[in-house]
Write a protein that holds these residues in place. Structure first.
Motif, PDB file in Angstrom:
ATOM      1  N   THR A  22      31.947 -16.885 -26.353  1.00 37.82           N
ATOM      2  CA  THR A  22      31.939 -17.537 -27.663  1.00 37.82           C
ATOM      3  C   THR A  22      30.781 -16.986 -28.499  1.00 37.82           C
ATOM      4  OG1 THR A  22      31.841 -19.666 -28.831  1.00 37.82           O
ATOM      5  CG2 THR A  22      30.533 -19.474 -26.831  1.00 37.82           C
ATOM      6  N   PRO A  23      31.000 -16.781 -29.797  1.00 38.46           N
ATOM      7  CA  PRO A  23      29.912 -16.306 -30.650  1.00 38.46           C
ATOM      8  C   PRO A  23      28.904 -17.408 -30.992  1.00 38.46           C
ATOM      9  CG  PRO A  23      31.911 -16.563 -31.923  1.00 38.46           C
ATOM     10  CD  PRO A  23      32.274 -16.828 -30.492  1.00 38.46           C
ATOM     11  N   ARG A  24      29.316 -18.675 -30.882  1.00 39.02           N
ATOM     12  CA  ARG A  24      28.385 -19.772 -31.177  1.00 39.02           C
ATOM     13  C   ARG A  24      28.479 -20.818 -30.075  1.00 39.02           C
ATOM     14  NH1 ARG A  24      32.923 -20.942 -34.448  1.00 39.02           N
ATOM     15  NH2 ARG A  24      33.507 -23.133 -34.305  1.00 39.02           N
ATOM     16  N   LYS A  25      27.363 -21.444 -29.797  1.00 44.97           N
ATOM     17  CA  LYS A  25      27.287 -22.385 -28.679  1.00 44.97           C
ATOM     18  C   LYS A  25      27.305 -23.834 -29.150  1.00 44.97           C
ATOM     19  CE  LYS A  25      24.231 -21.134 -25.552  1.00 44.97           C
ATOM     20  NZ  LYS A  25      23.002 -20.628 -24.933  1.00 44.97           N
ATOM     21  N   SER A  26      27.913 -24.110 -30.268  1.00 47.13           N
ATOM     22  CA  SER A  26      27.881 -25.453 -30.842  1.00 47.13           C
ATOM     23  C   SER A  26      29.093 -26.310 -30.488  1.00 47.13           C
ATOM     24  CB  SER A  26      27.754 -25.364 -32.359  1.00 47.13           C
ATOM     25  OG  SER A  26      28.851 -24.650 -32.898  1.00 47.13           O
ATOM     26  N   ARG A  27      30.097 -25.729 -29.868  1.00 49.24           N
ATOM     27  CA  ARG A  27      31.300 -26.494 -29.527  1.00 49.24           C
ATOM     28  C   ARG A  27      31.102 -27.254 -28.227  1.00 49.24           C
ATOM     29  NH1 ARG A  27      36.257 -22.586 -29.868  1.00 49.24           N
ATOM     30  NH2 ARG A  27      37.326 -24.578 -29.756  1.00 49.24           N
ATOM     31  N   LYS A  28      31.922 -28.262 -28.016  1.00 44.42           N
ATOM     32  CA  LYS A  28      31.845 -29.079 -26.804  1.00 44.42           C
ATOM     33  C   LYS A  28      33.027 -28.852 -25.874  1.00 44.42           C
ATOM     34  CE  LYS A  28      28.043 -31.001 -27.953  1.00 44.42           C
ATOM     35  NZ  LYS A  28      26.845 -30.465 -27.359  1.00 44.42           N
ATOM     36  N   ARG A  29      34.058 -28.140 -26.348  1.00 43.09           N
ATOM     37  CA  ARG A  29      35.191 -27.822 -25.491  1.00 43.09           C
ATOM     38  C   ARG A  29      35.686 -26.427 -25.839  1.00 43.09           C
ATOM     39  NH1 ARG A  29      40.446 -31.252 -27.168  1.00 43.09           N
ATOM     40  NH2 ARG A  29      40.800 -30.181 -29.110  1.00 43.09           N
ATOM     41  N   TYR A  30      36.252 -25.755 -24.812  1.00 41.30           N
ATOM     42  CA  TYR A  30      36.648 -24.361 -24.957  1.00 41.30           C
ATOM     43  C   TYR A  30      38.014 -24.131 -24.328  1.00 41.30           C
ATOM     44  CZ  TYR A  30      31.878 -23.638 -26.382  1.00 41.30           C
ATOM     45  OH  TYR A  30      30.698 -23.719 -27.064  1.00 41.30           O
ATOM     46  N   PRO A  31      38.877 -23.349 -24.977  1.00 40.18           N
ATOM     47  CA  PRO A  31      40.183 -23.058 -24.389  1.00 40.18           C
ATOM     48  C   PRO A  31      40.029 -22.232 -23.114  1.00 40.18           C
ATOM     49  CG  PRO A  31      39.899 -21.881 -26.471  1.00 40.18           C
ATOM     50  CD  PRO A  31      38.692 -22.723 -26.282  1.00 40.18           C
ATOM     51  N   GLU A  32      40.985 -22.384 -22.228  1.00 41.12           N
ATOM     52  CA  GLU A  32      40.949 -21.723 -20.926  1.00 41.12           C
ATOM     53  C   GLU A  32      40.750 -20.206 -21.050  1.00 41.12           C
ATOM     54  OE1 GLU A  32      43.433 -22.328 -16.906  1.00 41.12           O
ATOM     55  OE2 GLU A  32      44.653 -21.902 -18.670  1.00 41.12           O
ATOM     56  N   ALA A  51      24.862  -9.974 -25.806  1.00 38.78           N
ATOM     57  CA  ALA A  51      25.367  -8.946 -26.715  1.00 38.78           C
ATOM     58  C   ALA A  51      26.897  -8.986 -26.791  1.00 38.78           C
ATOM     59  CB  ALA A  51      24.898  -7.568 -26.271  1.00 38.78           C
ATOM     60  N   HIS A  52      27.534  -9.476 -25.732  1.00 37.87           N
ATOM     61  CA  HIS A  52      28.997  -9.593 -25.699  1.00 37.87           C
ATOM     62  C   HIS A  52      29.451 -11.048 -25.735  1.00 37.87           C
ATOM     63  CE1 HIS A  52      28.520  -5.437 -24.123  1.00 37.87           C
ATOM     64  NE2 HIS A  52      29.514  -5.249 -24.965  1.00 37.87           N
ATOM     65  N   ASN A  53      28.539 -11.939 -26.145  1.00 34.61           N
ATOM     66  CA  ASN A  53      28.846 -13.364 -26.313  1.00 34.61           C
ATOM     67  C   ASN A  53      29.317 -14.043 -25.029  1.00 34.61           C
ATOM     68  OD1 ASN A  53      28.195 -13.377 -29.097  1.00 34.61           O
ATOM     69  ND2 ASN A  53      30.193 -12.503 -29.551  1.00 34.61           N
ATOM     70  N   LEU A  54      28.789 -13.635 -23.876  1.00 32.02           N
ATOM     71  CA  LEU A  54      29.088 -14.269 -22.590  1.00 32.02           C
ATOM     72  C   LEU A  54      27.901 -15.135 -22.189  1.00 32.02           C
ATOM     73  CD1 LEU A  54      30.711 -11.341 -20.574  1.00 32.02           C
ATOM     74  CD2 LEU A  54      31.845 -13.372 -21.482  1.00 32.02           C
ATOM     75  N   HIS A  55      28.115 -16.446 -22.161  1.00 32.46           N
ATOM     76  CA  HIS A  55      27.037 -17.392 -21.916  1.00 32.46           C
ATOM     77  C   HIS A  55      27.306 -18.202 -20.645  1.00 32.46           C
ATOM     78  CE1 HIS A  55      25.766 -16.453 -25.992  1.00 32.46           C
ATOM     79  NE2 HIS A  55      27.019 -16.670 -26.376  1.00 32.46           N
ATOM     80  N   PRO A  56      26.297 -18.320 -19.759  1.00 30.45           N
ATOM     81  CA  PRO A  56      26.487 -19.093 -18.532  1.00 30.45           C
ATOM     82  C   PRO A  56      26.451 -20.588 -18.819  1.00 30.45           C
ATOM     83  CG  PRO A  56      24.231 -18.330 -18.659  1.00 30.45           C
ATOM     84  CD  PRO A  56      24.959 -17.746 -19.853  1.00 30.45           C
ATOM     85  N   ALA A  57      27.314 -21.334 -18.102  1.00 29.28           N
ATOM     86  CA  ALA A  57      27.417 -22.764 -18.355  1.00 29.28           C
ATOM     87  C   ALA A  57      27.986 -23.484 -17.146  1.00 29.28           C
ATOM     88  CB  ALA A  57      28.327 -23.009 -19.557  1.00 29.28           C
ATOM     89  N   VAL A  58      27.904 -24.809 -17.203  1.00 32.74           N
ATOM     90  CA  VAL A  58      28.631 -25.676 -16.294  1.00 32.74           C
ATOM     91  C   VAL A  58      29.711 -26.335 -17.142  1.00 32.74           C
ATOM     92  CG1 VAL A  58      28.529 -27.706 -14.794  1.00 32.74           C
ATOM     93  CG2 VAL A  58      26.617 -26.083 -14.842  1.00 32.74           C
TER      94      VAL A  58
END
Length: 78
Positions: A22-32, A51-58
């Motif tokens: 994702t280009p921005r980390k402000s959302r609370k849900r993401y499509p599969e 640089a490729h908008n890959l962010h680690p998360a739970v």
């Protein structure tokens, strides 16, 4: 965070480590399609690439949205 209905009999709904594209980390849900599940927290952190908008998360899910799309809910960024 949006209200998520948890089915205690379901084994597919659970917290998982993931990479979210994702280009921005402000959302609370993401499509599969934007979520790649990984085995460990360290694997998510190692594969992160801002640089490729890959962010680690739970994440929690997948769940079916009211639009019949499979989505993951953000629990927290790593």
């Amino acid at each position: 965070m949006p209200h998520v209905i948890v089915d205690p009999e379901s084994t597919s709904l659970q917290e998982r480590f993931a990479l979210i594209k994702t280009p921005r980390k402000s959302r609370k849900r993401y499509p599969e399609g934007c979520v790649d599940i990984v085995a460990t927290e360290q694997a998510a952190k190692d594969a992160a690439d801002s640089a490729h908008n890959l962010h680690p998360a739970v994440v929690y899910g997948p769940s079916v949205s009211s639009e019949s799309q499979r989505i993951y809910y953000l629990v927290r960024w790593l």
